[in-house]
Motif scaffolding. Structure first.
Motif, PDB file in Angstrom:
ATOM      1  N   ARG A  54       3.976 -20.016   4.953  1.00  0.00           N
ATOM      2  CA  ARG A  54       5.110 -20.292   4.080  1.00  0.00           C
ATOM      3  C   ARG A  54       4.998 -21.648   3.406  1.00  0.00           C
TER       4      ARG A  54
ATOM      5  N   TYR B 147       2.188 -22.770   2.122  1.00  0.00           N
ATOM      6  CA  TYR B 147       1.015 -22.654   1.247  1.00  0.00           C
ATOM      7  C   TYR B 147      -0.279 -23.070   1.943  1.00  0.00           C
TER       8      TYR B 147
ATOM      9  N   ALA C 282       8.403 -15.532  -7.183  1.00  0.00           N
ATOM     10  CA  ALA C 282       6.989 -15.191  -7.022  1.00  0.00           C
ATOM     11  C   ALA C 282       6.678 -13.932  -7.815  1.00  0.00           C
TER      12      ALA C 282
ATOM     13  N   ALA D 120       1.101 -11.822  -5.139  1.00  0.00           N
ATOM     14  CA  ALA D 120       1.509 -12.292  -3.811  1.00  0.00           C
ATOM     15  C   ALA D 120       2.342 -11.215  -3.126  1.00  0.00           C
TER      16      ALA D 120
ATOM     17  N   LYS E 255       4.343 -10.003   0.470  1.00  0.00           N
ATOM     18  CA  LYS E 255       4.878 -10.337   1.780  1.00  0.00           C
ATOM     19  C   LYS E 255       4.539  -9.230   2.775  1.00  0.00           C
TER      20      LYS E 255
ATOM     21  N   THR F   6       1.850 -14.722   3.540  1.00  0.00           N
ATOM     22  CA  THR F   6       1.768 -14.057   2.235  1.00  0.00           C
ATOM     23  C   THR F   6       0.309 -13.724   1.958  1.00  0.00           C
TER      24      THR F   6
ATOM     25  N   VAL G 231      -2.406 -12.868  -0.843  1.00  0.00           N
ATOM     26  CA  VAL G 231      -2.606 -13.025  -2.283  1.00  0.00           C
ATOM     27  C   VAL G 231      -3.878 -12.255  -2.660  1.00  0.00           C
TER      28      VAL G 231
END
Length: 289
Positions: A132, A134, A224, A245, A247, A255, A257
């Motif tokens: 969360r 990054y 997002a 992205a 979830k 996440t 990607v």
């Protein structure tokens, strides 16, 4: 369905749900004596649930009978603990009781093994997973070849976006995407105003990047979504991809990607070549950019 009918249905479901969960918990699992052969209840009695949860016996009976009574998250959590509810069942209990459900809790770490298989199966296209804040949790080989992900950078996706010269030199769409990246990060910070983890990342970004600070001060907000990226790879030239992205319900703290090749610039074929033995050999030698 009228509101009154929906409420009646919800309370009936609450009654049936609590009775079914109570029936499956044995006295031994709750730390109580078995009760001998005269015990008729297959699981816990209502009064036992009430005592173990620290609530009134009459109140719990009313709750299980589906009466329209006031409930609090603290009391529901106590009942959920006694009934040994899973995270999904606990959230379901909140909904049936008429409260907003709590945020999903992360599954055990072994869930990461399945996500590792997922991003490896996404090859030859780049994919990575971040938490969360990054921080990059893992990435596949293509993310290393194409996006320049590697051990010696900070391993925080938004910090590296602004500070990694290799990625900056490859990205044709950097200026355009920088605005979106910062607006999405601000949205995350806005959703978590008291989270010190986001504050720490924000402080680091402001310390290392004047460009980030200028964009942050614009106070733009974006949800997002899909981001188009144009990258100039030193071996194959222009690559056009779309990052999405996603979830993961089982791991709401993570996440995924995924980068999907676009039709322009023969991107699919170039990514496939980079994953081939010939492309891998080429990546072993130093190349400008």
């Amino acid at each position: 369905m009228p509101e009154d009918a929906l409420k009646s249905h919800r309370l009936r479901e609450l009654r049936e749900f609590l009775m079914s969960r109570r029936a499956r918990v044995t006295p031994a699992e709750a730390g109580l004596p078995a009760g001998g052969p005269r015990r008729r209840t297959p699981g816990l009695r209502r009064e036992e649930v009430a005592v173990l949860a620290g609530v009134g016996i009459s109140w719990y009976q009313w709750l299980e009978q589906g009466r329209d009574i006031s409930v609090s998250p603290q009391v529901l959590d106590a009942v959920a603990r006694v009934l040994r509810l899973s995270n999904a069942e606990r959230r379901h209990l909140y909904v049936l009781a008429g409260l907003n459900p709590p945020a999903p809790e992360p599954a055990p770490d072994h869930g990461c093994e399945g996500m590792r298989r997922l991003i490896d199966a996404w090859m030859p296209y780049p994919a990575h997973i971040m938490d969360r804040y990054y921080n990059c949790v893992m990435y596949n080989d293509a993310a290393g070849w194409v996006l320049g992900m590697r051990p010696e950078i900070t391993q925080n996706c938004i910090v590296d976006f602004f500070t990694d010269p290799l990625y900056r030199s490859r990205s044709h769409s950097w200026e355009q995407n920088a605005h979106t990246v910062v607006a999405q990060f601000r949205a995350m910070c806005s959703d978590n105003p008291d989270d010190e983890g986001f504050r720490a990342v924000l402080a680091e970004l402001k310390a290392v990047s004047q460009e980030f600070t200028a964009l942050w001060e614009r106070r733009d907000i974006k949800d997002a979504g899909v981001i188009r990226k144009e990258l100039d790879h030193p071996l194959v030239g222009l690559l056009c991809v779309e990052s999405t992205a996603l979830k993961v319900p089982a791991r709401p703290d993570l996440t995924i990607v995924l980068h999907t090749p676009l039709e322009e610039a023969n991107t699919t074929a170039k990514l496939e070549w980079l994953a081939s033995p010939q492309g891998r050999r080429g990546a072993m030698y130093p190349v400008a950019g």
